[in-house]
Scaffold this motif. Structure first.
Motif, mmCIF file in Angstrom:
data_model
loop_
_atom_site.group_PDB
_atom_site.id
_atom_site.type_symbol
_atom_site.label_atom_id
_atom_site.label_comp_id
_atom_site.label_asym_id
_atom_site.label_seq_id
_atom_site.Cartn_x
_atom_site.Cartn_y
_atom_site.Cartn_z
ATOM 1 N N TYR A 138 -3.663 -0.824 9.044
ATOM 2 C CA TYR A 138 -4.247 0.265 8.258
ATOM 3 C C TYR A 138 -3.931 0.078 6.774
ATOM 4 O O TYR A 138 -4.814 0.167 5.920
ATOM 5 C CB TYR A 138 -3.748 1.636 8.743
ATOM 6 C CG TYR A 138 -4.192 2.760 7.836
ATOM 7 C CD1 TYR A 138 -5.479 3.286 7.942
ATOM 8 C CD2 TYR A 138 -3.347 3.262 6.851
ATOM 9 C CE1 TYR A 138 -5.907 4.291 7.089
ATOM 10 C CE2 TYR A 138 -3.767 4.262 5.996
ATOM 11 C CZ TYR A 138 -5.047 4.778 6.118
ATOM 12 O OH TYR A 138 -5.466 5.769 5.271
ATOM 13 N N ASN A 190 -5.854 -2.959 5.291
ATOM 14 C CA ASN A 190 -7.270 -2.640 5.063
ATOM 15 C C ASN A 190 -7.449 -1.667 3.896
ATOM 16 O O ASN A 190 -8.332 -1.856 3.053
ATOM 17 C CB ASN A 190 -7.909 -2.069 6.328
ATOM 18 C CG ASN A 190 -8.144 -3.130 7.373
ATOM 19 O OD1 ASN A 190 -8.398 -4.288 7.040
ATOM 20 N ND2 ASN A 190 -8.058 -2.748 8.636
ATOM 21 N N SER A 191 -6.615 -0.647 3.849
ATOM 22 C CA SER A 191 -6.726 0.339 2.769
ATOM 23 C C SER A 191 -6.480 -0.306 1.411
ATOM 24 O O SER A 191 -7.218 -0.059 0.452
ATOM 25 C CB SER A 191 -5.730 1.477 2.976
ATOM 26 O OG SER A 191 -6.055 2.207 4.121
ATOM 27 N N HIS A 219 0.817 -1.215 0.000
ATOM 28 C CA HIS A 219 0.000 0.000 0.000
ATOM 29 C C HIS A 219 0.854 1.271 0.000
ATOM 30 O O HIS A 219 0.683 2.131 -0.858
ATOM 31 C CB HIS A 219 -0.951 0.000 1.194
ATOM 32 C CG HIS A 219 -1.837 1.202 1.249
ATOM 33 N ND1 HIS A 219 -2.811 1.439 0.320
ATOM 34 C CD2 HIS A 219 -1.882 2.245 2.100
ATOM 35 C CE1 HIS A 219 -3.428 2.568 0.599
ATOM 36 N NE2 HIS A 219 -2.876 3.086 1.679
ATOM 37 N N ASN A 239 -6.801 -3.509 0.542
ATOM 38 C CA ASN A 239 -7.907 -4.415 0.211
ATOM 39 C C ASN A 239 -9.185 -3.663 -0.145
ATOM 40 O O ASN A 239 -9.912 -4.064 -1.053
ATOM 41 C CB ASN A 239 -8.155 -5.404 1.344
ATOM 42 C CG ASN A 239 -7.047 -6.433 1.451
ATOM 43 O OD1 ASN A 239 -6.458 -6.825 0.453
ATOM 44 N ND2 ASN A 239 -6.742 -6.861 2.661
ATOM 45 N N ASN A 240 -9.467 -2.559 0.537
ATOM 46 C CA ASN A 240 -10.648 -1.753 0.216
ATOM 47 C C ASN A 240 -10.538 -1.141 -1.177
ATOM 48 O O ASN A 240 -11.507 -1.117 -1.934
ATOM 49 C CB ASN A 240 -10.870 -0.661 1.255
ATOM 50 C CG ASN A 240 -11.410 -1.205 2.554
ATOM 51 O OD1 ASN A 240 -11.959 -2.310 2.605
ATOM 52 N ND2 ASN A 240 -11.240 -0.449 3.629
ATOM 53 N N GLN A 241 -9.356 -0.634 -1.529
ATOM 54 C CA GLN A 241 -9.162 -0.061 -2.862
ATOM 55 C C GLN A 241 -9.327 -1.124 -3.943
ATOM 56 O O GLN A 241 -9.961 -0.889 -4.967
ATOM 57 C CB GLN A 241 -7.767 0.558 -2.978
ATOM 58 C CG GLN A 241 -7.633 1.886 -2.306
ATOM 59 C CD GLN A 241 -6.212 2.418 -2.385
ATOM 60 O OE1 GLN A 241 -5.270 1.688 -2.718
ATOM 61 N NE2 GLN A 241 -6.044 3.690 -2.060
ATOM 62 N N THR A 242 -8.768 -2.289 -3.720
ATOM 63 C CA THR A 242 -8.866 -3.375 -4.700
ATOM 64 C C THR A 242 -10.315 -3.806 -4.860
ATOM 65 O O THR A 242 -10.797 -3.971 -5.979
ATOM 66 C CB THR A 242 -8.005 -4.574 -4.247
ATOM 67 O OG1 THR A 242 -6.673 -4.127 -4.057
ATOM 68 C CG2 THR A 242 -8.026 -5.679 -5.275
ATOM 69 N N LYS A 243 -11.020 -3.963 -3.751
ATOM 70 C CA LYS A 243 -12.423 -4.391 -3.801
ATOM 71 C C LYS A 243 -13.284 -3.335 -4.491
ATOM 72 O O LYS A 243 -14.139 -3.655 -5.299
ATOM 73 C CB LYS A 243 -12.938 -4.645 -2.384
ATOM 74 C CG LYS A 243 -14.336 -5.211 -2.328
ATOM 75 C CD LYS A 243 -14.707 -5.501 -0.890
ATOM 76 C CE LYS A 243 -15.951 -6.246 -0.693
ATOM 77 N NZ LYS A 243 -17.155 -5.866 -1.157
ATOM 78 N N ARG A 244 -13.042 -2.075 -4.200
ATOM 79 C CA ARG A 244 -13.796 -0.988 -4.817
ATOM 80 C C ARG A 244 -13.652 -1.018 -6.338
ATOM 81 O O ARG A 244 -14.615 -0.890 -7.067
ATOM 82 C CB ARG A 244 -13.321 0.358 -4.277
ATOM 83 C CG ARG A 244 -14.391 1.132 -3.572
ATOM 84 C CD ARG A 244 -13.983 2.550 -3.208
ATOM 85 N NE ARG A 244 -12.608 2.793 -2.877
ATOM 86 C CZ ARG A 244 -12.107 2.798 -1.651
ATOM 87 N NH1 ARG A 244 -12.873 2.547 -0.628
ATOM 88 N NH2 ARG A 244 -10.838 3.048 -1.451
ATOM 89 N N ASP A 301 -15.546 -4.046 -7.794
ATOM 90 C CA ASP A 301 -17.007 -4.001 -7.651
ATOM 91 C C ASP A 301 -17.663 -2.823 -8.361
ATOM 92 O O ASP A 301 -18.887 -2.717 -8.370
ATOM 93 C CB ASP A 301 -17.395 -3.962 -6.171
ATOM 94 C CG ASP A 301 -17.121 -5.283 -5.471
ATOM 95 O OD1 ASP A 301 -16.839 -6.272 -6.173
ATOM 96 O OD2 ASP A 301 -17.194 -5.324 -4.235
#
Length: 139
Positions: A30, A33-34, A13, A36-41, A44
């Motif tokens: 942090y 999570n950041s 990250h 993984n959230n960016q990748t998922k966003r 999706d």
């Protein structure tokens, strides 16, 4: 003789050097999570776009069909921004009606032509629709 240092791994990250376990990918929770959230966003985004269109289509059908069944002109659907390319299912009614319903979750419409005018028969989805949902492998 000079000893080679192993290459320092960097956080996926923030790119800071990572210390600790050899299989570690992130410097802290942090960053994990950041990342993984960016990748998922990103993954999706298309799904969210399509779901948003289908939800809008459903709202339009629900608005036009407050009592379970209604007939409206195609012009009304067009004016409200109905997108005919996106739906959640297709139902073909058995003979003699032979109507095709395009489903948006729990509402559906069937195109009709009455006296040369394009109309839509809108219905609240009924339980028996599930028995006859279009299956491309059985067609």
């Amino acid at each position: 003789m000079e000893i080679e240092k192993p290459e320092t791994k960097k956080c996926l990250h923030c790119a800071k050097p990572i210390t600790g376990r050899l299989d570690k990918k992130y410097c802290n929770d942090y960053c994990r999570n950041s990342y993984n959230n960016q990748t998922k966003r990103a993954d999706d985004k298309q799904i969210q776009k399509v779901n948003s269109i289908i939800r809008k289509n459903r709202r339009i059908l629900k608005t036009l069909c407050p009592v379970g069944k209604a007939t409206v002109s195609k012009e009304v659907l067009d004016a409200m921004g109905y997108n005919y390319r996106f739906l959640s299912g297709v139902y073909r009614s058995p003979a003699p009606a032979n109507l095709v319903y395009f489903i948006c979750y729990d509402y559906a419409f069937s195109p009709l032509n009455e006296d040369g005018k394009d109309m839509a028969l809108i219905v609240k989805k009924e339980d028996h629709f599930d028995q006859f949902l279009e299956n491309p492998w059985l067609a």
